[in-house]
Write a protein that holds these residues in place. Structure first.
Motif, PDB file in Angstrom:
ATOM      1  N   ARG A  18       0.834  -1.214   0.000  1.00 28.96           N
ATOM      2  CA  ARG A  18       0.000   0.000   0.000  1.00 28.96           C
ATOM      3  C   ARG A  18       0.860   1.250   0.000  1.00 28.96           C
ATOM      4  NH1 ARG A  18      -3.130  -3.233   3.395  1.00 28.96           N
ATOM      5  NH2 ARG A  18      -2.120  -2.410   5.265  1.00 28.96           N
ATOM      6  N   ARG A  21       2.142   1.807  -3.456  1.00 30.37           N
ATOM      7  CA  ARG A  21       1.079   2.344  -4.320  1.00 30.37           C
ATOM      8  C   ARG A  21       0.859   3.820  -4.042  1.00 30.37           C
ATOM      9  NH1 ARG A  21      -3.848   1.385  -4.230  1.00 30.37           N
ATOM     10  NH2 ARG A  21      -4.176   0.215  -2.307  1.00 30.37           N
ATOM     11  N   ARG A  22       0.980   4.205  -2.771  1.00 29.39           N
ATOM     12  CA  ARG A  22       0.791   5.616  -2.422  1.00 29.39           C
ATOM     13  C   ARG A  22       1.850   6.478  -3.094  1.00 29.39           C
ATOM     14  NH1 ARG A  22       1.268   5.128   2.748  1.00 29.39           N
ATOM     15  NH2 ARG A  22      -0.942   4.669   3.058  1.00 29.39           N
ATOM     16  N   LEU A  26      -1.031   4.943  -7.513  1.00 29.21           N
ATOM     17  CA  LEU A  26      -1.722   3.913  -8.281  1.00 29.21           C
ATOM     18  C   LEU A  26      -2.856   3.324  -7.453  1.00 29.21           C
ATOM     19  CD1 LEU A  26       1.317   1.934  -9.765  1.00 29.21           C
ATOM     20  CD2 LEU A  26      -0.164   3.540 -10.985  1.00 29.21           C
ATOM     21  N   SER A  27      -3.998   3.154  -8.071  1.00 26.38           N
ATOM     22  CA  SER A  27      -5.079   2.418  -7.429  1.00 26.38           C
ATOM     23  C   SER A  27      -4.795   0.922  -7.562  1.00 26.38           C
ATOM     24  CB  SER A  27      -6.413   2.761  -8.084  1.00 26.38           C
ATOM     25  OG  SER A  27      -6.441   2.316  -9.426  1.00 26.38           O
ATOM     26  N   GLN A  28      -5.569   0.107  -6.852  1.00 30.11           N
ATOM     27  CA  GLN A  28      -5.386  -1.337  -6.981  1.00 30.11           C
ATOM     28  C   GLN A  28      -5.622  -1.794  -8.411  1.00 30.11           C
ATOM     29  OE1 GLN A  28      -7.833  -3.409  -4.158  1.00 30.11           O
ATOM     30  NE2 GLN A  28      -6.469  -2.995  -2.424  1.00 30.11           N
ATOM     31  N   GLU A  30      -5.193  -0.028 -11.171  1.00 37.24           N
ATOM     32  CA  GLU A  30      -4.085   0.405 -12.022  1.00 37.24           C
ATOM     33  C   GLU A  30      -2.851  -0.459 -11.789  1.00 37.24           C
ATOM     34  OE1 GLU A  30      -5.125   5.179 -12.393  1.00 37.24           O
ATOM     35  OE2 GLU A  30      -4.022   4.411 -10.660  1.00 37.24           O
ATOM     36  N   LEU A  31      -2.563  -0.805 -10.521  1.00 33.71           N
ATOM     37  CA  LEU A  31      -1.419  -1.666 -10.237  1.00 33.71           C
ATOM     38  C   LEU A  31      -1.621  -3.057 -10.849  1.00 33.71           C
ATOM     39  CD1 LEU A  31       1.264  -2.184  -8.840  1.00 33.71           C
ATOM     40  CD2 LEU A  31      -0.011  -2.772  -6.753  1.00 33.71           C
ATOM     41  N   GLN A  39      -6.695  -7.981  -9.838  1.00 36.73           N
ATOM     42  CA  GLN A  39      -6.971  -7.035  -8.761  1.00 36.73           C
ATOM     43  C   GLN A  39      -7.399  -7.746  -7.484  1.00 36.73           C
ATOM     44  OE1 GLN A  39      -9.913  -4.085  -9.711  1.00 36.73           O
ATOM     45  NE2 GLN A  39      -9.958  -3.251  -7.624  1.00 36.73           N
ATOM     46  N   GLU A  46      -2.968  -7.200   0.221  1.00 37.47           N
ATOM     47  CA  GLU A  46      -2.952  -5.996   1.053  1.00 37.47           C
ATOM     48  C   GLU A  46      -3.761  -6.173   2.334  1.00 37.47           C
ATOM     49  OE1 GLU A  46      -3.950  -2.447  -0.990  1.00 37.47           O
ATOM     50  OE2 GLU A  46      -2.209  -2.529  -2.334  1.00 37.47           O
ATOM     51  N   ALA A  65       4.975  -1.141  -9.087  1.00 36.54           N
ATOM     52  CA  ALA A  65       4.726   0.029  -8.243  1.00 36.54           C
ATOM     53  C   ALA A  65       5.939   0.939  -8.125  1.00 36.54           C
ATOM     54  CB  ALA A  65       4.286  -0.417  -6.848  1.00 36.54           C
ATOM     55  N   HIS A 112      -3.468   5.357  -2.353  1.00 33.37           N
ATOM     56  CA  HIS A 112      -2.775   6.281  -3.250  1.00 33.37           C
ATOM     57  C   HIS A 112      -3.347   7.697  -3.209  1.00 33.37           C
ATOM     58  CE1 HIS A 112      -6.328   5.176  -5.504  1.00 33.37           C
ATOM     59  NE2 HIS A 112      -6.075   6.097  -6.410  1.00 33.37           N
TER      60      HIS A 112
END
Length: 293
Positions: A18, A21-22, A26-28, A30-31, A39, A46, A65, A112
């Motif tokens: 997480r 990603r922050r 990136l959102s979940q 997008e990752l 997803q 996570e 990421a 994120h």
């Protein structure tokens, strides 16, 4: 990944992912698209529900990421520290983990989106009904959330850039080419770019009023300039605070300034008070320690 295969290790892995990603914004979803990992798998890792994530899956997620995976042995100082082993991005920036904030339904905020606390109405973009950002919390006419975030990617990037610049600014006094009894302070970035400047000078009260004031002196704040895109970050206040420290060391009893319009609010935010003997003049009172910063 070390020896951590229990619940604590999975929780650290989810928190680290997480945090990455922050940093990457990136959102979940997008990752998942960048890594090729479903997803649903990202969500389970996570949340700590994926009991045995495959090494290749974790590696793909970390690389997507913007991080890098480091395997540490038992004698490595980084062993057992997920943030040290695989919680840094390619630039070597430290991963900041903060998964404690949740909404009123107990749901974790999107990692994120840089969730931040609402301390003033200016922190919350939804406070369109407020006439002034300085309105006291006990007078807010509508309920305000405890935390908020920016949905717009451009605003998030701008906020992060401003915060990085704010944290890297250094205040320096320039003496070369500056007359005695004058101050020139610069706010600089590590690369030498100047983003703010303050100038002030020392004057004699005896010459000003035509009377014998003995050793009466005061410093006059000539002006404070901050780059337009970097205002409201506290750079100007840091310059004024540094001037107060410099004049205190020089034994000058007072710092005064003349201002109008928005400059008045700025001076008062820095601790200045209106001098009733001189219209539109503000004076920084003693003690310094009660007004610094």
């Amino acid at each position: 990944m070390g020896d951590e295969s229990g619940a604590d290790g999975l929780a650290d892995l989810g928190s680290m992912l997480r945090s990455l990603r922050r940093q990457a914004d990136l959102s979940q979803r997008e990752l998942a698209g960048l890594s090729g990992v479903p997803q649903s798998t990202v969500a389970r890792i996570e949340s700590g529900q994926c009991t045995d994530p495959r090494f290749q899956t974790v590696h793909r997620l970390i690389r997507a990421a913007g991080g890098r995976l480091r395997l540490a042995g038992a004698g490595d100082p980084a062993a057992g520290d997920p943030a040290a082993s695989c919680g840094c991005d390619d630039a070597g920036r430290e991963v900041i983990q903060d998964d404690t904030r949740r909404d009123e339904a107990g749901r974790r905020y999107p990692a994120h989106l840089d969730v931040r606390k609402v301390r003033t109405l200016k922190d919350w973009s939804g406070a369109w009904w407020a006439y002034s950002y300085t309105l006291a919390p006990d007078r807010w006419p509508l309920r305000v959330p405890e935390v908020t975030y920016d949905l717009d990617r451009g605003r998030r990037d701008e906020r992060r850039l401003r915060e990085r610049i704010r944290d890297s600014v250094v205040i320096r006094r320039v003496t070369e080419g500056v007359p005695d009894g004058c101050w020139r302070l610069l706010a600089e970035l590590p690369d030498g770019d100047v983003v703010g400047e303050l100038r002030a000078h020392l004057r004699s009260l005896s010459l000003l009023y035509g009377e014998d004031w003995g050793n009466g002196r005061e410093v006059v704040l000539d002006g404070v300039l901050v780059a337009p895109g970097l205002r409201l970050l506290g750079i100007g206040r840091r310059l004024v605070t540094r001037l107060a420290e410099e004049t205190r060391l020089a034994g000058v009893p007072a710092v005064c300034a003349t201002a109008e319009f928005g400059g008045i609010d700025f001076l008062r935010a820095c601790g200045y008070q209106l001098d009733g003997s001189r219209p539109a003049t503000h004076r920084l009172p003693r003690p310094w320690s009660a007004r610094s910063g």
